[in-house]
Motif scaffolding. Structure first.
Motif, PDB file in Angstrom:
ATOM      1  N   PRO A 282      11.229  -1.170   7.862  1.00 45.63           N
ATOM      2  CA  PRO A 282      10.396  -1.068   6.659  1.00 45.63           C
ATOM      3  C   PRO A 282       9.999  -2.430   6.080  1.00 45.63           C
ATOM      4  CG  PRO A 282      12.196   0.481   6.516  1.00 45.63           C
ATOM      5  CD  PRO A 282      12.461  -0.384   7.709  1.00 45.63           C
ATOM      6  N   LEU A 283      10.866  -3.431   6.221  1.00 41.19           N
ATOM      7  CA  LEU A 283      10.507  -4.757   5.727  1.00 41.19           C
ATOM      8  C   LEU A 283       9.341  -5.339   6.537  1.00 41.19           C
ATOM      9  CD1 LEU A 283      13.961  -6.389   4.938  1.00 41.19           C
ATOM     10  CD2 LEU A 283      12.247  -5.554   3.338  1.00 41.19           C
ATOM     11  N   LEU A 284       9.344  -5.098   7.854  1.00 47.04           N
ATOM     12  CA  LEU A 284       8.212  -5.546   8.678  1.00 47.04           C
ATOM     13  C   LEU A 284       6.931  -4.831   8.262  1.00 47.04           C
ATOM     14  CD1 LEU A 284       9.916  -5.651  12.192  1.00 47.04           C
ATOM     15  CD2 LEU A 284       9.128  -7.601  10.851  1.00 47.04           C
ATOM     16  N   LEU A 285       7.032  -3.522   8.052  1.00 46.33           N
ATOM     17  CA  LEU A 285       5.874  -2.740   7.614  1.00 46.33           C
ATOM     18  C   LEU A 285       5.382  -3.227   6.247  1.00 46.33           C
ATOM     19  CD1 LEU A 285       3.961  -0.307   7.977  1.00 46.33           C
ATOM     20  CD2 LEU A 285       5.713   1.087   6.863  1.00 46.33           C
ATOM     21  N   ALA A 286       6.300  -3.503   5.343  1.00 51.09           N
ATOM     22  CA  ALA A 286       5.930  -3.975   4.007  1.00 51.09           C
ATOM     23  C   ALA A 286       5.199  -5.315   4.081  1.00 51.09           C
ATOM     24  CB  ALA A 286       7.172  -4.096   3.123  1.00 51.09           C
ATOM     25  N   ASP A 287       5.599  -6.187   5.005  1.00 56.23           N
ATOM     26  CA  ASP A 287       4.891  -7.460   5.172  1.00 56.23           C
ATOM     27  C   ASP A 287       3.447  -7.229   5.590  1.00 56.23           C
ATOM     28  OD1 ASP A 287       7.081  -8.950   4.463  1.00 56.23           O
ATOM     29  OD2 ASP A 287       7.673  -9.414   6.516  1.00 56.23           O
ATOM     30  N   ARG A 288       3.235  -6.297   6.541  1.00 55.07           N
ATOM     31  CA  ARG A 288       1.866  -6.016   7.009  1.00 55.07           C
ATOM     32  C   ARG A 288       1.030  -5.406   5.874  1.00 55.07           C
ATOM     33  NH1 ARG A 288       5.049  -8.076  10.136  1.00 55.07           N
ATOM     34  NH2 ARG A 288       4.692  -8.249  12.363  1.00 55.07           N
ATOM     35  N   ILE A 289       1.624  -4.509   5.124  1.00 61.04           N
ATOM     36  CA  ILE A 289       0.912  -3.878   4.009  1.00 61.04           C
ATOM     37  C   ILE A 289       0.604  -4.911   2.925  1.00 61.04           C
ATOM     38  CG2 ILE A 289       1.170  -2.206   2.128  1.00 61.04           C
ATOM     39  CD1 ILE A 289       2.599  -0.403   4.155  1.00 61.04           C
ATOM     40  N   ASN A 290       1.520  -5.844   2.714  1.00 59.97           N
ATOM     41  CA  ASN A 290       1.324  -6.881   1.709  1.00 59.97           C
ATOM     42  C   ASN A 290       0.118  -7.758   2.052  1.00 59.97           C
ATOM     43  OD1 ASN A 290       1.809  -8.287  -0.608  1.00 59.97           O
ATOM     44  ND2 ASN A 290       3.597  -9.368   0.158  1.00 59.97           N
ATOM     45  N   VAL A 291      -0.136  -7.984   3.344  1.00 56.59           N
ATOM     46  CA  VAL A 291      -1.310  -8.746   3.760  1.00 56.59           C
ATOM     47  C   VAL A 291      -2.571  -8.010   3.325  1.00 56.59           C
ATOM     48  CG1 VAL A 291      -2.644  -9.495   5.767  1.00 56.59           C
ATOM     49  CG2 VAL A 291      -0.189  -9.900   5.698  1.00 56.59           C
ATOM     50  N   VAL A 292      -2.623  -6.696   3.584  1.00 57.49           N
ATOM     51  CA  VAL A 292      -3.793  -5.896   3.194  1.00 57.49           C
ATOM     52  C   VAL A 292      -3.940  -5.885   1.670  1.00 57.49           C
ATOM     53  CG1 VAL A 292      -4.829  -3.590   3.270  1.00 57.49           C
ATOM     54  CG2 VAL A 292      -3.656  -4.500   5.286  1.00 57.49           C
ATOM     55  N   GLU A 293      -2.823  -5.740   0.959  1.00 56.57           N
ATOM     56  CA  GLU A 293      -2.868  -5.772  -0.511  1.00 56.57           C
ATOM     57  C   GLU A 293      -3.411  -7.106  -1.018  1.00 56.57           C
ATOM     58  OE1 GLU A 293       0.801  -2.777  -1.696  1.00 56.57           O
ATOM     59  OE2 GLU A 293       1.211  -4.914  -1.488  1.00 56.57           O
ATOM     60  N   GLY A 294      -3.028  -8.188  -0.353  1.00 56.26           N
ATOM     61  CA  GLY A 294      -3.522  -9.511  -0.744  1.00 56.26           C
ATOM     62  C   GLY A 294      -5.019  -9.644  -0.538  1.00 56.26           C
ATOM     63  N   ILE A 295      -5.520  -9.087   0.575  1.00 52.61           N
ATOM     64  CA  ILE A 295      -6.961  -9.131   0.840  1.00 52.61           C
ATOM     65  C   ILE A 295      -7.706  -8.321  -0.220  1.00 52.61           C
ATOM     66  CG2 ILE A 295      -8.759  -8.389   2.457  1.00 52.61           C
ATOM     67  CD1 ILE A 295      -6.738  -9.093   4.714  1.00 52.61           C
TER      68      ILE A 295
END
Length: 174
Positions: A96-109
């Protein structure tokens, strides 16, 4: 010294560091006995924390000093909170931490776009370097991304149309 380690003598490598003359740093290191004194030290003053801090369930208290650059927020923060309910020795913590990192990139964009700043995705994703040094890998990545995106859109459209069709079908069952 041999008697002290006799019960474990059958374990390969046991007691290899027991002889200070056999220590790898022996000629350079001047052993004073202080190495063992560092086990008993005064804990540093606790850093003040005014934001949410995710902690491992294996640690009873906060570490004395911790990073506070970005508190968890949004969907990625919710996933991180979920991850910290599991032990660090489980996939339920790390995946889940790996998934959260990927989602955080999209949230940042999305956040950049909402603030009127258009991100330079070609530079940020390293596409120029990929094009220069790994064209075959880039082509493969683009093909896979396109296929997954098209498949997802097709699946969503198919489900949407089948729901509309099923509404009429359910009337017949009544």
């Amino acid at each position: 010294m041999e008697n002290k380690h006799a019960p474990y003598a059958e374990i390969k490598g046991w007691g290899v560091d027991a002889d200070p003359r056999n220590e790898p740093t022996y000629p350079m290191k001047h052993y004073t006995g202080d190495d063992h004194k560092r086990l008993h030290y005064d804990r540093p003053t606790q850093q003040e924390g005014d934001i949410e801090l995710l902690m491992s369930i294996e640690r009873p208290s906060r570490s004395a000093v911790f990073g506070t650059s970005v508190p968890p927020s949004g969907l990625s923060g919710a996933i991180r909170r979920l991850a910290f309910k599991f032990s660090e020795s489980e996939y339920g913590h790390w995946l889940p931490l790996l998934l959260a990192d990927r989602i955080n990139v999209v949230e940042g964009i999305i956040q950049d776009i909402s603030h009127g700043k258009l991100p330079n995705l070609i530079e940020e994703l390293g596409l120029r370097g990929e094009w220069t040094y790994n064209r075959k890998g880039l082509a493969k990545r683009v093909a896979i991304t396109t296929a997954v995106t098209a498949g997802t859109i097709a699946l969503l459209m198919w489900r949407s149309s089948s729901k509309k069709k099923n509404k009429g079908w359910r009337k017949w069952l009544r």
